[in-house]
Design a protein around this motif. Structure first.
Motif, short mmCIF file in Angstrom:
data_model
loop_
_atom_site.label_atom_id
_atom_site.label_comp_id
_atom_site.label_asym_id
_atom_site.label_seq_id
_atom_site.Cartn_x
_atom_site.Cartn_y
_atom_site.Cartn_z
N GLN A 68 44.61 41.28 61.34
CA GLN A 68 43.81 40.07 61.18
C GLN A 68 43.55 39.81 59.70
N ILE A 69 43.29 40.87 58.95
CA ILE A 69 43.14 40.75 57.50
C ILE A 69 43.84 41.92 56.83
N ARG A 70 44.23 41.68 55.59
CA ARG A 70 44.80 42.72 54.74
C ARG A 70 44.10 42.67 53.40
N ILE A 71 43.63 43.80 52.93
CA ILE A 71 43.02 43.89 51.61
C ILE A 71 44.01 44.64 50.74
N GLU A 72 44.43 44.02 49.64
CA GLU A 72 45.42 44.63 48.77
C GLU A 72 44.84 44.88 47.38
N GLU A 89 45.83 36.47 58.66
CA GLU A 89 46.75 36.92 59.71
C GLU A 89 48.17 36.42 59.52
N GLN A 90 48.31 35.23 58.98
CA GLN A 90 49.65 34.65 58.76
C GLN A 90 50.23 35.03 57.40
N GLY A 91 49.52 35.87 56.64
CA GLY A 91 50.00 36.30 55.34
C GLY A 91 49.50 35.45 54.17
N GLN A 92 48.76 34.40 54.45
CA GLN A 92 48.23 33.54 53.39
C GLN A 92 47.16 34.27 52.59
N ILE A 93 47.10 33.98 51.31
CA ILE A 93 46.08 34.58 50.45
C ILE A 93 44.80 33.77 50.60
N GLY A 102 33.54 40.35 45.66
CA GLY A 102 33.85 38.93 45.77
C GLY A 102 34.99 38.65 46.74
N VAL A 103 35.94 39.54 46.79
CA VAL A 103 37.10 39.36 47.68
C VAL A 103 36.69 39.59 49.14
N LEU A 104 35.75 40.50 49.37
CA LEU A 104 35.30 40.77 50.74
C LEU A 104 34.26 39.76 51.24
#
Length: 117
Positions: A68-72, A89-93, A102-104
């Motif tokens: 559902q989410i990816r944190i890189e 989920e679709q790979g969009q940033i 801030g990212v979370l």
């Protein structure tokens, strides 16, 4: 080098690390959010991948789906748009930044909406 009866060895070179990883504070922050999302019934599984140029934390609704989410974390991007990024989920940033908090933030807001409903 050899001096008398002693052997002196050079320290290994301090070059680029062989892989990127999460620091303890970063992982604590991510796993804290993960635990709260599990408690809210939103996530059920996670995976981590540590590669040469990126460390990835992925959260899943079900183990058989795409995350559902990816944190890189990409340290090479530190001086550009920030080393942290949140992917949907679709790979969009969804968000980029220099600090993890801030990212979370978008996921934290989603959690607040889930709890208040």
């Amino acid at each position: 080098m050899r001096f008398g009866n002693s052997n002196i060895s050079a320290f290994p070179q301090q070059g680029t690390p062989s892989q990127v990883g999460f620091e303890r504070r970063e992982l604590d922050r991510i796993l804290n959010l993960y635990g709260r999302m599990v408690a809210a019934g939103h996530w059920k599984d996670y995976a981590m991948d540590m590669r040469r140029d990126v460390a990835i934390f992925a959260a899943f609704r079900r183990a058989s789906e795409r995350p559902q989410i990816r944190i890189e974390k990409r340290p090479a991007e530190r001086n550009r748009q920030g080393m942290w990024s949140l992917h949907g989920e679709q790979g969009q940033i969804l968000k980029r930044g220099h600090d993890l908090s801030g990212v979370l933030a978008p996921v934290e807001r989603k959690l607040l909406k889930l709890v208040s409903d």
